[in-house]
Design an enzyme around this catalytic site. Structure first.
Site, PDB file in Angstrom:
ATOM      1  N   HIS A  12       0.926  -1.299  -0.065  1.00 32.92           N
ATOM      2  CA  HIS A  12      -0.069   0.036   0.129  1.00 32.92           C
ATOM      3  C   HIS A  12       0.938   1.191   0.114  1.00 32.92           C
ATOM      4  O   HIS A  12       0.584   2.283   0.649  1.00 32.92           O
ATOM      5  CB  HIS A  12      -1.089  -0.074   1.205  1.00 32.92           C
ATOM      6  CG  HIS A  12      -0.306  -0.280   2.723  1.00 32.92           C
ATOM      7  ND1 HIS A  12      -0.929  -0.816   3.711  1.00 32.92           N
ATOM      8  CD2 HIS A  12       0.771   0.404   2.939  1.00 32.92           C
ATOM      9  CE1 HIS A  12       0.021  -0.781   4.706  1.00 32.92           C
ATOM     10  NE2 HIS A  12       0.800   0.135   4.399  1.00 32.92           N
ATOM     11  N   HIS A  59      -1.598   4.609   9.808  1.00 32.44           N
ATOM     12  CA  HIS A  59      -0.100   5.100   9.944  1.00 32.44           C
ATOM     13  C   HIS A  59      -0.286   6.355  10.556  1.00 32.44           C
ATOM     14  O   HIS A  59       0.369   7.618  10.233  1.00 32.44           O
ATOM     15  CB  HIS A  59       0.296   5.235   8.810  1.00 32.44           C
ATOM     16  CG  HIS A  59       0.661   4.018   7.571  1.00 32.44           C
ATOM     17  ND1 HIS A  59      -0.459   3.544   7.054  1.00 32.44           N
ATOM     18  CD2 HIS A  59       1.620   3.194   7.357  1.00 32.44           C
ATOM     19  CE1 HIS A  59      -0.127   2.530   6.438  1.00 32.44           C
ATOM     20  NE2 HIS A  59       0.866   2.229   6.484  1.00 32.44           N
ATOM     21  N   HIS A 193      10.364  -4.246   3.769  1.00 38.95           N
ATOM     22  CA  HIS A 193      10.719  -2.638   3.631  1.00 38.95           C
ATOM     23  C   HIS A 193      10.981  -2.175   5.125  1.00 38.95           C
ATOM     24  O   HIS A 193      10.316  -2.699   6.168  1.00 38.95           O
ATOM     25  CB  HIS A 193       9.518  -1.765   3.088  1.00 38.95           C
ATOM     26  CG  HIS A 193       8.330  -1.517   3.786  1.00 38.95           C
ATOM     27  ND1 HIS A 193       7.489  -2.819   3.669  1.00 38.95           N
ATOM     28  CD2 HIS A 193       7.626  -0.253   3.827  1.00 38.95           C
ATOM     29  CE1 HIS A 193       6.344  -2.234   4.461  1.00 38.95           C
ATOM     30  NE2 HIS A 193       6.296  -0.895   4.537  1.00 38.95           N
ATOM     31  N   GLU A 240       3.979  -5.773   8.383  1.00 44.55           N
ATOM     32  CA  GLU A 240       2.752  -5.329   7.829  1.00 44.55           C
ATOM     33  C   GLU A 240       2.207  -6.751   7.235  1.00 44.55           C
ATOM     34  O   GLU A 240       1.036  -6.756   6.803  1.00 44.55           O
ATOM     35  CB  GLU A 240       2.826  -4.064   6.964  1.00 44.55           C
ATOM     36  CG  GLU A 240       3.024  -2.929   7.354  1.00 44.55           C
ATOM     37  CD  GLU A 240       3.195  -1.620   6.345  1.00 44.55           C
ATOM     38  OE1 GLU A 240       2.879  -0.590   6.741  1.00 44.55           O
ATOM     39  OE2 GLU A 240       3.328  -1.838   4.954  1.00 44.55           O
TER      40      GLU A 240
HETATM   41  C1  DHB Z   1       6.364   3.292   2.400  1.00 43.83           C
HETATM   42  C2  DHB Z   1       5.639   1.960   2.484  1.00 43.83           C
HETATM   43  C3  DHB Z   1       4.610   1.836   3.319  1.00 43.83           C
HETATM   44  O1  DHB Z   1       3.921   0.621   3.554  1.00 43.83           O
HETATM   45  C4  DHB Z   1       4.063   2.933   4.031  1.00 43.83           C
HETATM   46  O2  DHB Z   1       3.082   2.611   4.810  1.00 43.83           O
HETATM   47  C5  DHB Z   1       4.719   4.002   4.086  1.00 43.83           C
HETATM   48  C6  DHB Z   1       5.637   4.230   3.050  1.00 43.83           C
HETATM   49  C7  DHB Z   1       7.218   3.322   1.412  1.00 43.83           C
HETATM   50  O3  DHB Z   1       7.970   2.375   0.964  1.00 43.83           O
HETATM   51  O4  DHB Z   1       7.731   4.554   1.104  1.00 43.83           O
HETATM   52 FE    FE Z   2       2.684   0.910   5.410  1.00 47.79          FE
END
Ligand code: DHB
Ligand code: FE
Length: 280
Positions: A12, A59, A193, A240
């Site tokens: 997302h 978030h 990530h 996540e």
């Molecule tokens: C990014 C990925 C995410 O899941 C998020 O909530 C905010 C930023 C990113 O990769 O920039």
């Molecule tokens: Fe996220």
């Protein structure tokens, strides 16, 4: 009766939404990612679910650290796109399905999942970006949406196993709803990530590929992955992925994989998408 048409899991990443909102999807950086979304959008058009349950995490948009619901369900008629600092995304208002949402709330709580109930809630990129990925840029969203939030922001998040079991409880709730409705469930976030700290930017393609491989065929083993392994293998925001297990838990034990797309990078994230259907 509810017909569960399938489950979708997708990243997302907010900049995916921004690329769409700002007309950048055909630029070299984005084109391959968005080309891979086309078959998923076709699936969404073909299935045309009446309602989508979107499992996502807020978030710090709707809730600050003052209030941290572990599991929350939105029962409102409408959920406005949240202002995440640049003004709300110019995407349609998200329409809820209060009747099914209240049925889910009642069934889940009596089934011993103590959901927080939200009568009002702005929805951030965690929910609107998956809708954009799956539906493109319509004047209004083609389905009603039931937001289901999970805390993966502040320790302690729920375990993968708890999420998987919540998915199974969601299925029991859907199976006991009287009205004829077609429903899909999305799990969002991931894949590997990390947005901050020394390891910011880490991507682990081997972990992600294994997760995608086992999501359909062996979710019980994925549900046993401990929190520390997500952090070590998939980065701090890789947690996540527990939300994908809620989607998976709602499906039958036997599923077929209809589609998969994996692309690195999208912003700081390994972007994954998978579509599963019950094998019947
Ligand atoms: C990014 C990925 C995410 O899941 C998020 O909530 C905010 C930023 C990113 O990769 O920039
Ligand atoms: Fe996220």
């Amino acid at each position: 009766m509810v017909k569960l048409v399938g489950g979708v899991a997708t990243s997302h990443v907010p900049s995916i939404g921004a690329a769409m909102d700002n007309g950048k999807t055909q630029e070299p950086y984005w084109k391959a990612l968005f080309d891979g979304y086309e078959p998923a959008r076709q699936w969404m058009r073909d299935k045309a679910p009446d309602v989508v349950i979107v499992v996502f995490n807020d978030h710090a948009s709707a809730f600050s650290l003052d209030l941290i619901p572990t599991f929350l369900i939105g029962v409102a008629d409408q959920f406005p796109p949240a202002d995440e600092g640049y003004g709300p995304r110019k995407v349609p208002m998200v329409d809820g399905h209060a009747e099914l949402a209240w049925h889910l709330a009642e069934s889940l709580i009596l089934d011993e999942f103590d959901m927080t109930i939200a009568n009002t809630m702005p929805v951030d990129h965690g929910l609107t970006v998956p809708l954009s990925i799956m539906c493109g840029q319509p004047e209004s969203w083609p389905c009603k949406v039931i937001p289901l939030c999970v805390n993966v922001i502040q320790y302690p998040p729920p375990t993968g196993m708890r999420c998987y079991k919540l998915g199974k409880a969601i299925r029991r709730a859907l199976d006991s709803f009287d009205e004829d409705l077609s429903v899909a469930i999305f799990g969002t976030g991931g894949m590997s990530h990390q947005l901050q700290g020394e390891r910011a930017g880490i991507i682990n393609q081997d972990f992600d590929t294994d997760f995608l491989n086992r999501l359909g065929s062996d979710p019980d083993s994925l549900a046993k992955i401990p929190h520390a392994d997500y952090i070590m293998e998939a980065g701090s925001e890789g947690i996540e992925l527990v939300m994908w297990l809620i989607m998976r838990g709602a499906l039958d034990d036997n599923v077929i994989e209809v589609y998969r797309h994996y692309h690195v990078p999208a912003s700081n994230t390994a972007a994954g998408l998978i579509i599963l259907e019950n094998d019947d």
